[in-house]
Design a protein around this motif. Structure first.
Motif, PDB file in Angstrom:
ATOM      1  N   ALA A 104      39.783  43.632  51.423  1.00 25.69           N
ATOM      2  CA  ALA A 104      38.473  43.026  51.649  1.00 25.69           C
ATOM      3  C   ALA A 104      37.818  42.560  50.355  1.00 25.69           C
ATOM      4  O   ALA A 104      36.724  41.969  50.404  1.00 25.69           O
ATOM      5  CB  ALA A 104      37.559  44.034  52.358  1.00 25.69           C
ATOM      6  N   PHE A 105      38.443  42.797  49.229  1.00 20.61           N
ATOM      7  CA  PHE A 105      37.827  42.435  47.951  1.00 20.61           C
ATOM      8  C   PHE A 105      37.918  40.929  47.726  1.00 20.61           C
ATOM      9  O   PHE A 105      38.969  40.312  47.891  1.00 20.61           O
ATOM     10  CB  PHE A 105      38.524  43.169  46.808  1.00 20.61           C
ATOM     11  CG  PHE A 105      37.930  42.895  45.462  1.00 20.61           C
ATOM     12  CD1 PHE A 105      36.730  43.472  45.089  1.00 20.61           C
ATOM     13  CD2 PHE A 105      38.559  42.028  44.566  1.00 20.61           C
ATOM     14  CE1 PHE A 105      36.165  43.223  43.848  1.00 20.61           C
ATOM     15  CE2 PHE A 105      38.005  41.776  43.319  1.00 20.61           C
ATOM     16  CZ  PHE A 105      36.801  42.379  42.964  1.00 20.61           C
ATOM     17  N   THR A 106      36.820  40.336  47.337  1.00 22.25           N
ATOM     18  CA  THR A 106      36.761  38.903  47.106  1.00 22.25           C
ATOM     19  C   THR A 106      35.739  38.594  46.031  1.00 22.25           C
ATOM     20  O   THR A 106      34.825  39.386  45.775  1.00 22.25           O
ATOM     21  CB  THR A 106      36.391  38.148  48.399  1.00 22.25           C
ATOM     22  OG1 THR A 106      36.314  36.758  48.122  1.00 22.25           O
ATOM     23  CG2 THR A 106      35.051  38.637  48.946  1.00 22.25           C
ATOM     24  N   LEU A 107      35.902  37.432  45.407  1.00 22.34           N
ATOM     25  CA  LEU A 107      34.942  36.955  44.418  1.00 22.34           C
ATOM     26  C   LEU A 107      34.010  35.902  45.001  1.00 22.34           C
ATOM     27  O   LEU A 107      33.171  35.365  44.275  1.00 22.34           O
ATOM     28  CB  LEU A 107      35.681  36.378  43.200  1.00 22.34           C
ATOM     29  CG  LEU A 107      36.582  37.339  42.415  1.00 22.34           C
ATOM     30  CD1 LEU A 107      37.204  36.631  41.224  1.00 22.34           C
ATOM     31  CD2 LEU A 107      35.812  38.566  41.952  1.00 22.34           C
TER      32      LEU A 107
ATOM     33  N   ASP B 128      34.991  44.411  32.912  1.00 25.33           N
ATOM     34  CA  ASP B 128      34.802  43.852  34.247  1.00 25.33           C
ATOM     35  C   ASP B 128      36.000  42.979  34.605  1.00 25.33           C
ATOM     36  O   ASP B 128      36.526  43.037  35.726  1.00 25.33           O
ATOM     37  CB  ASP B 128      33.523  43.017  34.303  1.00 25.33           C
ATOM     38  CG  ASP B 128      32.273  43.863  34.125  1.00 25.33           C
ATOM     39  OD1 ASP B 128      32.411  45.094  34.022  1.00 25.33           O
ATOM     40  OD2 ASP B 128      31.177  43.284  34.092  1.00 25.33           O
ATOM     41  N   TYR B 129      36.402  42.166  33.657  1.00 19.06           N
ATOM     42  CA  TYR B 129      37.546  41.280  33.869  1.00 19.06           C
ATOM     43  C   TYR B 129      38.809  42.080  34.149  1.00 19.06           C
ATOM     44  O   TYR B 129      39.581  41.757  35.077  1.00 19.06           O
ATOM     45  CB  TYR B 129      37.730  40.403  32.633  1.00 19.06           C
ATOM     46  CG  TYR B 129      38.963  39.537  32.654  1.00 19.06           C
ATOM     47  CD1 TYR B 129      39.091  38.477  33.541  1.00 19.06           C
ATOM     48  CD2 TYR B 129      40.011  39.791  31.764  1.00 19.06           C
ATOM     49  CE1 TYR B 129      40.230  37.683  33.554  1.00 19.06           C
ATOM     50  CE2 TYR B 129      41.149  39.002  31.757  1.00 19.06           C
ATOM     51  CZ  TYR B 129      41.258  37.949  32.651  1.00 19.06           C
ATOM     52  OH  TYR B 129      42.387  37.169  32.665  1.00 19.06           O
ATOM     53  N   LEU B 130      39.012  43.147  33.379  1.00 13.86           N
ATOM     54  CA  LEU B 130      40.210  43.974  33.598  1.00 13.86           C
ATOM     55  C   LEU B 130      40.193  44.599  34.983  1.00 13.86           C
ATOM     56  O   LEU B 130      41.213  44.602  35.687  1.00 13.86           O
ATOM     57  CB  LEU B 130      40.287  45.044  32.507  1.00 13.86           C
ATOM     58  CG  LEU B 130      41.546  45.927  32.483  1.00 13.86           C
ATOM     59  CD1 LEU B 130      41.838  46.391  31.051  1.00 13.86           C
ATOM     60  CD2 LEU B 130      41.423  47.148  33.381  1.00 13.86           C
ATOM     61  N   PHE B 131      39.053  45.151  35.400  1.00 13.82           N
ATOM     62  CA  PHE B 131      38.968  45.781  36.716  1.00 13.82           C
ATOM     63  C   PHE B 131      39.223  44.776  37.842  1.00 13.82           C
ATOM     64  O   PHE B 131      39.943  45.053  38.799  1.00 13.82           O
ATOM     65  CB  PHE B 131      37.587  46.413  36.910  1.00 13.82           C
ATOM     66  CG  PHE B 131      37.352  47.636  36.069  1.00 13.82           C
ATOM     67  CD1 PHE B 131      38.398  48.366  35.544  1.00 13.82           C
ATOM     68  CD2 PHE B 131      36.067  48.058  35.791  1.00 13.82           C
ATOM     69  CE1 PHE B 131      38.184  49.483  34.775  1.00 13.82           C
ATOM     70  CE2 PHE B 131      35.833  49.183  35.017  1.00 13.82           C
ATOM     71  CZ  PHE B 131      36.899  49.893  34.499  1.00 13.82           C
ATOM     72  N   ILE B 132      38.613  43.610  37.726  1.00 17.26           N
ATOM     73  CA  ILE B 132      38.762  42.608  38.787  1.00 17.26           C
ATOM     74  C   ILE B 132      40.218  42.196  38.934  1.00 17.26           C
ATOM     75  O   ILE B 132      40.766  42.168  40.050  1.00 17.26           O
ATOM     76  CB  ILE B 132      37.881  41.383  38.477  1.00 17.26           C
ATOM     77  CG1 ILE B 132      36.401  41.760  38.566  1.00 17.26           C
ATOM     78  CG2 ILE B 132      38.196  40.229  39.430  1.00 17.26           C
ATOM     79  CD1 ILE B 132      35.472  40.720  37.978  1.00 17.26           C
TER      80      ILE B 132
ATOM     81  N   LEU C 209      30.591  38.818  39.149  1.00 11.55           N
ATOM     82  CA  LEU C 209      32.026  39.057  38.978  1.00 11.55           C
ATOM     83  C   LEU C 209      32.732  37.754  38.612  1.00 11.55           C
ATOM     84  O   LEU C 209      33.606  37.731  37.734  1.00 11.55           O
ATOM     85  CB  LEU C 209      32.613  39.649  40.259  1.00 11.55           C
ATOM     86  CG  LEU C 209      32.043  41.004  40.709  1.00 11.55           C
ATOM     87  CD1 LEU C 209      32.773  41.492  41.955  1.00 11.55           C
ATOM     88  CD2 LEU C 209      32.147  42.046  39.601  1.00 11.55           C
ATOM     89  N   ARG C 210      32.373  36.665  39.285  1.00 12.84           N
ATOM     90  CA  ARG C 210      32.988  35.378  38.957  1.00 12.84           C
ATOM     91  C   ARG C 210      32.641  34.970  37.527  1.00 12.84           C
ATOM     92  O   ARG C 210      33.490  34.444  36.788  1.00 12.84           O
ATOM     93  CB  ARG C 210      32.519  34.300  39.935  1.00 12.84           C
ATOM     94  CG  ARG C 210      32.976  34.518  41.361  1.00 12.84           C
ATOM     95  CD  ARG C 210      32.823  33.253  42.196  1.00 12.84           C
ATOM     96  NE  ARG C 210      31.432  32.791  42.253  1.00 12.84           N
ATOM     97  CZ  ARG C 210      30.542  33.204  43.139  1.00 12.84           C
ATOM     98  NH1 ARG C 210      30.892  34.118  44.034  1.00 12.84           N
ATOM     99  NH2 ARG C 210      29.312  32.717  43.145  1.00 12.84           N
ATOM    100  N   THR C 211      31.403  35.227  37.137  1.00 17.18           N
ATOM    101  CA  THR C 211      30.980  34.885  35.777  1.00 17.18           C
ATOM    102  C   THR C 211      31.783  35.667  34.736  1.00 17.18           C
ATOM    103  O   THR C 211      32.184  35.121  33.704  1.00 17.18           O
ATOM    104  CB  THR C 211      29.478  35.181  35.605  1.00 17.18           C
ATOM    105  OG1 THR C 211      28.740  34.384  36.530  1.00 17.18           O
ATOM    106  CG2 THR C 211      29.023  34.875  34.189  1.00 17.18           C
ATOM    107  N   ALA C 212      32.024  36.948  35.005  1.00 22.86           N
ATOM    108  CA  ALA C 212      32.795  37.771  34.069  1.00 22.86           C
ATOM    109  C   ALA C 212      34.209  37.233  33.906  1.00 22.86           C
ATOM    110  O   ALA C 212      34.744  37.175  32.782  1.00 22.86           O
ATOM    111  CB  ALA C 212      32.827  39.220  34.552  1.00 22.86           C
ATOM    112  N   VAL C 213      34.839  36.813  34.997  1.00 21.76           N
ATOM    113  CA  VAL C 213      36.194  36.273  34.929  1.00 21.76           C
ATOM    114  C   VAL C 213      36.204  34.950  34.158  1.00 21.76           C
ATOM    115  O   VAL C 213      37.030  34.738  33.254  1.00 21.76           O
ATOM    116  CB  VAL C 213      36.771  36.084  36.344  1.00 21.76           C
ATOM    117  CG1 VAL C 213      38.100  35.340  36.283  1.00 21.76           C
ATOM    118  CG2 VAL C 213      36.959  37.438  37.012  1.00 21.76           C
ATOM    119  N   ASN C 214      35.309  34.068  34.514  1.00 22.52           N
ATOM    120  CA  ASN C 214      35.298  32.747  33.871  1.00 22.52           C
ATOM    121  C   ASN C 214      34.999  32.853  32.378  1.00 22.52           C
ATOM    122  O   ASN C 214      35.628  32.176  31.547  1.00 22.52           O
ATOM    123  CB  ASN C 214      34.263  31.850  34.551  1.00 22.52           C
ATOM    124  CG  ASN C 214      34.635  31.550  35.993  1.00 22.52           C
ATOM    125  OD1 ASN C 214      35.816  31.543  36.354  1.00 22.52           O
ATOM    126  ND2 ASN C 214      33.641  31.287  36.833  1.00 22.52           N
TER     127      ASN C 214
END
Length: 572
Positions: free
Chosen positions: A347-350, A466-470, A358-363
């Motif tokens: 169920a996990f999604t960005l 955050d990026y690592l966890f995601i 979360l999307r900001t952390a990845v980008n």
């Protein structure tokens, strides 16, 4: 290690005996406790007799028959026998074989000395009668004896109370005797008070010594060796087998056994194990048993019996809801100690506005050259120096030290055992590791993986963890795992309500106000950004065990003692 009653039962089929045999077996099981009480009473009566004046007519007969020296020695010996029976009563309660034989000998010797010191035939008859009743109950005392075994607090209090009462009664009985230094050296023919004084002095000193040993000693800790390479290999074999069979279950934290900082208890088959440490009177198991599900309850009983055999109390820390039925069967008290953040990876999604951060952390991380990879087991040793540089920088930045017991530590051999999540940053053709975390896979009906040791360099891009966890959660979904465990938030979820237990109310208060000692609320808030399902974690122990002290022991084991817990070493 010798097999316990429960371990022996695990390896043989059970046949249901008849009701009479079962009733006799129950009676036999209760006889050690009954005789513990009776022998304690016999010892107390012997002490009372030793500190009170004898009947004058009987004492005259004894004086005409035996020398004053023999009478005085018998008086002193009877006092020591009475004190010894107080101590042996604790061993009888614990079903010690050695206590059984010593109690028989002490009571028979006590009967002789009570006759020699004053023809106290009633007391001698009582001691002989108790010895006669105890003799046929030998099979009930089936536990190995300990040469030196500390008393439990309850027994220690009883012994101290009995000795204090004896001393007070003696001074009351001889209150009209004028005290002089000669009383310490005269024989009974001159004054019975001298015998009382010598006995009181010796027994008081012995009581202080026994109290010191009992309060300072950790029951059985000296006998619990840490696992050697062979034991750790057996545990890893059990974990590997669990990963291949639906008949097994192993929580992710079972991998902590490979650190070698906890003792290991194996089932008779060797296919299941449990990790634990001893601190004070508490034997603390870390997590749940790992291995065959059919052996879990028997292994729990084996651990509880092992702790009890050394005079300790079994404690089970950080167990989940699935183990509560077994712990209730064992009659243990259970309290919630926190919640663990478990992300359902399917169920996990960005997507969606709530997950914008979360999307900001990845980008942002990837714009600054970050890339994520999960390396297979065995990869850590090849990049050990890079990983150590990251770990050392993280520890220096946080003025911290490595943890133990419930958490992993930086050890390339340990990191080699499981998958390793690594974040690299590439800038102008230069690549370096800026963050890493080891991932602990569980086994059983619920496939899950947990994050353990997490480190990053101080100058890593913002939000790198955050990026690592995601990315790690997404990797877990791609690998077929059902859940990703972000770790526990201690004391989270406890209620400060009027009807809540004191343990829960104090824990809630510490959670809300204990930010100076540990960022309880901040830790839970950080993990909440990944939208986890918060699952309760529990601690279980016998009802007489203070669970707050047991939880403090866990904190001390994890932090490396009081200096680590209070941050003294970190400040230095």
């Amino acid at each position: 290690m010798a097999k316990s009653r429960y371990q022996t039962a695990m390896s043989s089929p059970r046949r249901r005996p008849g009701i009479l045999i079962r009733l006799l077996a129950l009676g036999r099981e209760a006889s050690p406790q009954a005789f513990g009480v009776v022998v304690f009473g016999a010892g107390a009566l012997t002490l009372i007799s030793a500190v009170t004046p004898a009947f004058s007519n009987r004492l005259s007969i004894v004086r005409e028959t035996f020398s004053p020296f023999l009478i005085d020695i018998s008086h002193f010996a009877a006092s020591v026998i009475g004190f010894l029976l107080l101590l042996l009563a604790a061993g009888l309660w614990r079903r010690r074989r050695g206590a059984y034989w010593l109690a028989l000998g002490a009571m028979l010797a006590g009967a002789v000395f009570t006759m020699l010191k004053g023809l106290n035939w009633e007391e001698a008859l009582q001691l002989v009668a108790v010895a006669a009743l105890l003799t046929p109950c030998k099979p009930a005392f089936d536990r190995r004896s300990r040469l030196v075994e500390p008393l439990r607090p309850g027994w220690l209090l009883l012994v101290v109370t009995a000795v204090v009462a004896m001393v007070w009664l003696g001074f009351f009985a001889y209150r009209d005797v004028a005290y002089t230094d000669e009383l310490w050296w005269t024989f009974l023919s001159d004054s019975e008070a001298s015998g009382f004084l010598r006995a009181a002095a010796v027994l008081s000193i012995l009581t202080l010594l026994i109290a010191a040993v009992s309060l300072l000693a950790a029951p059985g800790s000296g006998r619990r060796r840490l696992p050697d390479a062979q034991d750790r290999a057996r545990a890893l074999t059990a974990l590997a087998e669990a990963a291949q069979s639906p008949l097994h279950r192993a929580a992710p934290e079972a991998w902590l056994a490979a650190l070698g900082d906890k003792a290991l208890l194996f089932s008779p088959s060797g296919r299941s194990f449990l990790s634990y440490r001893v601190r004070g009177r508490r034997w603390i198991a870390m997590g749940e048993p790992a291995g065959l599900k059919s052996e879990r309850l028997d292994l729990l009983w084996a651990f509880a019996e092992l702790a009890d055999s050394y005079g300790g109390a079994p404690v089970f820390y950080s167990v989940g809801e699935g183990l509560l039925a077994d712990l209730a069967t064992m009659g243990l008290a259970v309290r919630k100690v926190g919640e663990t953040a478990v992300v359902e990876v399917a169920a996990f999604t960005l997507e969606g506005k709530p997950r914008q951060n979360l999307r900001t952390a990845v980008n942002r991380a990837e714009r600054e050259g970050a890339s994520f990879a999960v390396l297979p087991p065995g990869s850590a040793s090849g990049i050990g120096e890079e990983l150590r540089a990251v770990s050392d920088a993280w520890l220096a930045e946080h003025n911290g030290e490595e943890k133990a017991f419930s958490l992993g530590r930086f050890d390339p051999d340990y990191l080699d055992l499981t998958p390793l999540a690594v974040v690299r940053q590439t800038v102008e053709q230069s690549s370096r590791i800026v963050a890493f975390a080891n991932l602990l896979p569980g086994a059983g009906e619920a496939r899950e993986v947990a994050i353990d040791l997490m480190r990053h360099v101080p100058d890593a891009p913002p939000g790198i963890m955050d990026y690592l966890f995601i990315r790690a959660i997404q990797w877990a979904g791609a690998e077929g795992y059902a859940a990703f465990d972000l770790g526990m938030a201690p004391l989270a979820g406890l209620e400060d309500r009027r009807g809540a237990p004191v343990f829960g109310r104090v824990g809630a208060l510490v959670f809300e106000e204990g930010g100076a000692l540990y960022g309880f609320q901040g830790l839970r808030a950080y993990k909440s950004k990944f939208f986890p399902d918060w699952r309760p974690r529990f601690i279980a122990a016998p009802a007489a065990t203070p669970l707050a002290l047991a939880l403090l022991d866990v904190a001390l084991l994890t932090s490396g003692g009081w200096l680590g817990l209070l941050g003294v070493r970190r400040r230095r």
